[in-house]
Design a protein around this motif. Structure first.
Motif, PDB file in Angstrom:
ATOM      1  N   ASP A 229       4.943   0.314 -14.668  1.00 32.50           N
ATOM      2  CA  ASP A 229       4.996   1.527 -15.489  1.00 32.50           C
ATOM      3  C   ASP A 229       3.743   1.656 -16.343  1.00 32.50           C
ATOM      4  O   ASP A 229       3.227   2.765 -16.553  1.00 32.50           O
ATOM      5  N   SER A 230       3.224   0.510 -16.834  1.00 31.85           N
ATOM      6  CA  SER A 230       2.072   0.531 -17.739  1.00 31.85           C
ATOM      7  C   SER A 230       0.803   1.043 -17.061  1.00 31.85           C
ATOM      8  O   SER A 230      -0.108   1.512 -17.744  1.00 31.85           O
ATOM      9  N   VAL A 231       0.739   0.926 -15.728  1.00 34.78           N
ATOM     10  CA  VAL A 231      -0.452   1.409 -15.006  1.00 34.78           C
ATOM     11  C   VAL A 231      -0.137   2.649 -14.182  1.00 34.78           C
ATOM     12  O   VAL A 231      -0.962   3.102 -13.379  1.00 34.78           O
ATOM     13  N   GLY A 232       1.065   3.191 -14.360  1.00 32.94           N
ATOM     14  CA  GLY A 232       1.425   4.414 -13.665  1.00 32.94           C
ATOM     15  C   GLY A 232       1.631   4.245 -12.173  1.00 32.94           C
ATOM     16  O   GLY A 232       1.463   5.201 -11.410  1.00 32.94           O
TER      17      GLY A 232
ATOM     18  N   THR B 271       0.819  -1.217   0.000  1.00 34.37           N
ATOM     19  CA  THR B 271       0.000   0.000   0.000  1.00 34.37           C
ATOM     20  C   THR B 271       0.854   1.269   0.000  1.00 34.37           C
ATOM     21  O   THR B 271       0.317   2.375  -0.107  1.00 34.37           O
ATOM     22  N   GLU B 272       2.165   1.109   0.132  1.00 33.25           N
ATOM     23  CA  GLU B 272       3.040   2.274   0.212  1.00 33.25           C
ATOM     24  C   GLU B 272       3.240   2.923  -1.151  1.00 33.25           C
ATOM     25  O   GLU B 272       3.092   2.291  -2.193  1.00 33.25           O
ATOM     26  N   THR B 273       3.559   4.208  -1.147  1.00 31.25           N
ATOM     27  CA  THR B 273       3.866   4.944  -2.373  1.00 31.25           C
ATOM     28  C   THR B 273       5.171   5.702  -2.158  1.00 31.25           C
ATOM     29  O   THR B 273       5.250   6.538  -1.257  1.00 31.25           O
ATOM     30  N   PRO B 274       6.190   5.401  -2.946  1.00 27.73           N
ATOM     31  CA  PRO B 274       6.232   4.353  -3.978  1.00 27.73           C
ATOM     32  C   PRO B 274       6.287   2.953  -3.357  1.00 27.73           C
ATOM     33  O   PRO B 274       6.681   2.794  -2.205  1.00 27.73           O
ATOM     34  N   VAL B 275       5.885   1.952  -4.145  1.00 24.73           N
ATOM     35  CA  VAL B 275       5.911   0.571  -3.672  1.00 24.73           C
ATOM     36  C   VAL B 275       7.359   0.091  -3.589  1.00 24.73           C
ATOM     37  O   VAL B 275       8.093   0.163  -4.573  1.00 24.73           O
ATOM     38  N   PRO B 276       7.797  -0.408  -2.424  1.00 22.15           N
ATOM     39  CA  PRO B 276       9.161  -0.950  -2.327  1.00 22.15           C
ATOM     40  C   PRO B 276       9.223  -2.337  -2.959  1.00 22.15           C
ATOM     41  O   PRO B 276       8.374  -3.185  -2.709  1.00 22.15           O
TER      42      PRO B 276
END
Length: 314
Positions: free
Chosen positions: A201-204, A177-182
């Protein structure tokens, strides 16, 4: 009485599939191309089904051909094991096998144990390294067989297994759930790492590479500790892991595929025995059962795609 299948025809059939053409198969089984074609016509007559279909200049397996391939590998393997069991001198020598460590951990114990039981005079030397390093060793004649990530764009391997490649996180933590995902992934040239990054990358979806290692044990430990998200084949799932889906913001991934490459020059009988054994063993393995499976609630086990092979790239 129903006439039995001809094992010589089955061996030729397997050679065509493994070598990719009738011409190369003819060299492999020491027959003329016309003899190989005749054997396949007789085999098709025997089973009453078309085994190959033309795709331009290429002969491809039909659905019935795919079905027969699995049985053919088992029959030839069982025949070889039976003869070896009554002739201890049938196979002797040394085979140097390379495999990524995650496949060594999951597949090799059972494969080696059964092969050693029926071939006590064959010495197996196992090297565990990433696929890229195994290819380099193979090219330097330091290995005889390598199990690698099947990637036709990078290397010419025979696919021996295919299974789902899945996003995983810890059931007890919320790194996903973190941003960015580790992320915990393989080295920069790892095929799975590249697939995972391209999918996000394809889903941003923002991500950061937190752990990089060629060791699947290190990657799995980072996931279970709740430090990172990773991607693993279905058979590598461990208790305490949770599968992430598009509903969690993680796009579906292409299957993980294992390929096998054999070095020319090794005695044919010995090489055929170990490669046929490995291919048949991987083809017959099934995903983890639901009981002790680390899947998310309600997830049902998915059957792997029969007749295909998969590879690891750590």
């Amino acid at each position: 009485m129903v006439a039995p299948l001809d094992l010589d025809q089955l061996r030729t059939f397997i050679a065509i599939v493994d070598m990719g053409s009738f011409t190369r198969a003819a060299d492999e089984v020491n027959k003329t191309q016309s003899a190989v074609s005749m054997q396949m016509r007789r085999l098709e007559e025997r089973v009453g089904k078309a085994l190959f279909e033309k795709d331009g200049r290429i002969n491809r397996l039909t659905g019935d051909g795919e079905r027969l391939l699995a049985y053919a590998r088992r029959l030839v393997r069982l025949n070889n094991e039976t003869l070896a069991a009554f002739d201890e001198e049938a196979l002797a020598g040394t085979i140097r096998l390379g495999t990524p460590d995650d496949y060594a951990d999951r597949y090799m114990p059972d494969i080696i144990a059964r092969f050693a039981k029926t071939n006590p005079h064959v010495e197996l030397t196992i090297t565990c390294e990433p696929s890229k390093d195994l290819i380099e060793k193979l090219n330097r004649n330091e290995l005889d067989i390598a199990l690698v990530t099947h990637n036709p764009k990078v290397r010419n391997s025979i696919m021996v297994r295919s299974e789902p490649l899945l996003w995983v996180t810890s059931m007890a933590h919320s790194a996903h759930t973190e941003t960015p995902v580790p992320l915990a992934v393989g080295r920069r040239d790892c095929d799975w790492r590249q697939l995972g990054c391209a999918a996000l990358d394809s889903v941003g979806r923002e991500y950061s590479i937190l752990f990089t290692s060629w060791s699947s044990t290190v990657v799995a430990s980072a996931v279970l500790a709740g430090l990172a998200v990773s991607l693993l084949p279905e058979s590598a799932l461990r208790p305490g892991m949770r599968i992430l889906t598009p509903a969690d913001g993680f796009p579906a991934l292409p299957p993980a595929e294992i390929g096998m490459i054999r070095r020319p020059g090794v005695p044919t009988v010995l090489m055929d025995a170990i490669t046929d054994h490995i291919a048949a063993s991987l083809d017959n393995m099934t995903p983890p059962e639901e009981g002790g499976d680390p899947r998310s609630p309600g997830r049902k086990g998915r059957n792997r795609q029969k007749g295909h092979l998969m590879m690891s790239s750590w």
